[in-house]
Design an enzyme around this catalytic site. Structure first.
Site, mmCIF file in Angstrom:
data_model
loop_
_atom_site.group_PDB
_atom_site.id
_atom_site.type_symbol
_atom_site.label_atom_id
_atom_site.label_comp_id
_atom_site.label_asym_id
_atom_site.label_seq_id
_atom_site.Cartn_x
_atom_site.Cartn_y
_atom_site.Cartn_z
ATOM 1 N N GLU A 76 39.183 31.165 36.316
ATOM 2 C CA GLU A 76 40.214 30.250 37.435
ATOM 3 C C GLU A 76 41.549 29.759 36.630
ATOM 4 O OE1 GLU A 76 37.434 29.075 38.122
ATOM 5 O OE2 GLU A 76 36.898 29.325 40.499
ATOM 6 N N GLU A 102 30.509 28.849 41.686
ATOM 7 C CA GLU A 102 29.828 27.487 42.217
ATOM 8 C C GLU A 102 29.519 27.720 43.243
ATOM 9 O OE1 GLU A 102 34.864 27.808 42.605
ATOM 10 O OE2 GLU A 102 34.547 25.461 41.353
ATOM 11 N N GLY A 142 34.571 30.865 42.783
ATOM 12 C CA GLY A 142 33.795 30.197 43.966
ATOM 13 C C GLY A 142 32.223 31.642 43.425
ATOM 14 N N ALA A 146 36.568 33.683 45.012
ATOM 15 C CA ALA A 146 37.305 33.008 46.255
ATOM 16 C C ALA A 146 38.283 34.280 46.492
ATOM 17 C CB ALA A 146 37.930 32.244 46.175
HETATM 18 C C1 HXC Z 1 40.355 39.391 45.794
HETATM 19 C C2 HXC Z 1 38.709 40.893 44.077
HETATM 20 C C3 HXC Z 1 38.147 39.982 43.157
HETATM 21 C C4 HXC Z 1 39.172 38.545 44.131
HETATM 22 C C5 HXC Z 1 37.428 41.927 42.521
HETATM 23 N N1 HXC Z 1 38.609 42.077 44.046
HETATM 24 N N2 HXC Z 1 37.610 40.017 42.254
HETATM 25 N N3 HXC Z 1 40.253 40.600 45.192
HETATM 26 N N4 HXC Z 1 39.901 38.358 45.078
HETATM 27 N N5 HXC Z 1 38.143 37.253 43.880
HETATM 28 C C6 HXC Z 1 38.731 43.437 43.878
HETATM 29 C C7 HXC Z 1 39.861 44.682 42.999
HETATM 30 O O1 HXC Z 1 40.919 43.608 43.274
HETATM 31 C C8 HXC Z 1 39.367 45.838 43.775
HETATM 32 O O2 HXC Z 1 39.950 46.158 44.991
HETATM 33 C C9 HXC Z 1 37.962 45.474 43.796
HETATM 34 O O3 HXC Z 1 37.849 44.088 44.126
HETATM 35 C C10 HXC Z 1 37.280 45.842 42.741
HETATM 36 O O4 HXC Z 1 37.662 45.297 41.772
HETATM 37 P P1 HXC Z 1 37.788 45.929 39.914
HETATM 38 O O5 HXC Z 1 39.256 44.494 38.993
HETATM 39 O O6 HXC Z 1 38.606 47.394 40.435
HETATM 40 O O7 HXC Z 1 36.596 45.969 39.323
HETATM 41 P P2 HXC Z 1 36.168 45.953 38.080
HETATM 42 O O8 HXC Z 1 36.906 46.622 36.943
HETATM 43 O O9 HXC Z 1 34.518 46.270 37.915
HETATM 44 O O10 HXC Z 1 36.401 44.821 37.248
HETATM 45 C C11 HXC Z 1 35.422 43.650 37.993
HETATM 46 C C12 HXC Z 1 36.219 42.233 37.789
HETATM 47 C C13 HXC Z 1 37.553 41.691 38.526
HETATM 48 C C14 HXC Z 1 36.272 41.784 36.377
HETATM 49 C C15 HXC Z 1 35.018 41.073 38.344
HETATM 50 O O11 HXC Z 1 37.153 42.298 40.098
HETATM 51 C C16 HXC Z 1 37.576 40.529 38.140
HETATM 52 O O12 HXC Z 1 38.648 40.109 37.410
HETATM 53 N N6 HXC Z 1 37.922 39.572 39.181
HETATM 54 C C17 HXC Z 1 38.496 38.580 39.894
HETATM 55 C C18 HXC Z 1 37.513 37.553 39.138
HETATM 56 C C19 HXC Z 1 38.314 36.122 39.278
HETATM 57 O O13 HXC Z 1 39.436 35.470 38.666
HETATM 58 N N7 HXC Z 1 37.659 35.530 40.070
HETATM 59 C C20 HXC Z 1 37.660 34.007 40.729
HETATM 60 C C21 HXC Z 1 39.236 33.467 42.135
HETATM 61 S S1 HXC Z 1 40.009 32.284 41.951
HETATM 62 P P3 HXC Z 1 40.830 47.112 45.269
HETATM 63 O O14 HXC Z 1 41.526 47.184 46.443
HETATM 64 O O15 HXC Z 1 42.084 46.840 43.739
HETATM 65 O O16 HXC Z 1 39.666 48.649 45.068
HETATM 66 C C22 HXC Z 1 38.357 31.604 42.887
HETATM 67 C C23 HXC Z 1 38.727 29.907 42.866
HETATM 68 C C24 HXC Z 1 37.244 29.123 43.477
HETATM 69 O O17 HXC Z 1 37.534 31.630 42.409
HETATM 70 C C25 HXC Z 1 37.928 27.927 44.500
HETATM 71 C C26 HXC Z 1 37.144 27.585 45.090
HETATM 72 C C27 HXC Z 1 36.797 28.277 45.806
#
Ligand code: HXC
Length: 260
Positions: free
Chosen positions: A132, A112, A109, A66
């Site tokens: 999460e 999921e 997400g 998400a």
């Molecule tokens: C918003 C996101 C994002 C996310 C990545 N980006 N994941 N933005 N929401 N979930 C954005 C980053 O901020 C960044 O933007 C760009 O995408 C590239 O990501 P990087 O982090 O620079 O890439 P990398 O270093 O290769 O790392 C990849 C990654 C990391 C390991 C996947 O991005 C990461 O940990 N993302 C979050 C994963 C996460 O926690 N997901 C769960 C979310 S909570 P900029 O602007 O800086 O270039 C969730 C709740 C679900 O899903 C609820 C039900 C739906």
């Protein structure tokens, strides 16, 4: 294109390919993206020319979850009153098969979303996880429930409580996915489209019924489920496709299904 966050195409006349297209954010699932996804799937469900769908992302990310930036300042009152994420459930009402073709990150997400599809094919680069917990929350798109039913309590607890990302190989061993496809860019989409075509060429009524009865297994007792399966099976004897399919077998020819 009709969509801001999706690219849709028909790689086969009866297959819809939906590609999440928010590459700069690794396909983070913001609300407008999900709205478009629901719309595309509902349209395809009502389009008689389409028999199956493939959902994919990019080589680097199926979807990284998400949209954290969209969520970070929300208050309880906002998410509760606005029924945040409730529209994710709309996908469960799609009757045509949806195959997820996963490369790269399928996190939170994104994981999921893959689990809401009917079949998951993964590239060797696929990484699944529910991170999460590292954000101070828990899965909110069904992960805790679907994972537990699919891979069991201990593995689901490990994923949800540690946030560890698992490899395609582990996901395969744990029964989370159908299989890992061969190496090579685009291979997982090719294989998913081939599988979708194979399914779309069958009787669409029987495919619809097959998806419905398998899903029923998650909702009911064994005795009720077996009865439900038998009733749907009986019902298929009212279709032309059953007559055609069985006649074709007896006459040693290929069935020509009319989806009636
Ligand atoms: C918003 C996101 C994002 C996310 C990545 N980006 N994941 N933005 N929401 N979930 C954005 C980053 O901020 C960044 O933007 C760009 O995408 C590239 O990501 P990087 O982090 O620079 O890439 P990398 O270093 O290769 O790392 C990849 C990654 C990391 C390991 C996947 O991005 C990461 O940990 N993302 C979050 C994963 C996460 O926690 N997901 C769960 C979310 S909570 P900029 O602007 O800086 O270039 C969730 C709740 C679900 O899903 C609820 C039900 C739906």
């Amino acid at each position: 294109s009709k969509y801001e966050y999706l690219i849709t195409s028909k790689p086969e006349p009866n297959v819809l390919l939906i590609q999440l297209n928010r590459p700069k954010a690794l396909n983070a699932l913001c609300s407008p993206l999900f709205k478009e996804l629901n719309q595309a799937m509902k349209d395809a469900d009502g389009d008689g020319s389409i028999g199956a769908m493939v959902l994919t992302g990019s080589e680097k990310a199926f979807a990284a979850g998400a949209d954290i930036k969209e969520m970070k300042d929300k208050q309880f009152a906002d998410v509760y009153k606005n029924r945040f994420l409730e529209d994710w459930a709309e996908m469960a009402r799609i009757s045509k098969p949806i195959i997820a073709a996963v490369s790269g990150y399928a996190l939170g997400g994104g994981c999921e979303l893959a689990l809401m599809c009917d079949i998951i094919l993964a590239s060797p680069t696929a990484k699944f996880g529910q991170p999460e917990i590292n954000l101070g929350v828990i899965p909110g798109g069904g992960g805790s429930q679907r994972l537990t039913r699919i891979i069991g309590k201990s593995r689901a607890m490990e994923m949800v409580l540690t946030g560890r990302t698992i490899t395609a190989e582990e996901a395969d061993k744990w029964g989370m996915i159908s299989r890992v496809v061969g190496q090579g860019e685009g291979q997982v989409v090719k294989d998913a489209v081939a599988m979708a075509k194979e399914i779309a060429d069958k009787s669409q009524i029987a495919v619809h019924a097959g998806k419905e009865v398998v899903n029923e297994a998650y909702e009911t007792t064994m005795a009720e489920g077996l009865k439900y399966e038998r009733r749907i099976f009986h019902g298929l004897f009212a279709t032309n496709d059953q007559k055609e399919g069985m006649a074709a077998f007896a006459e040693k020819r290929k069935a020509n299904f009319t989806h009636t």
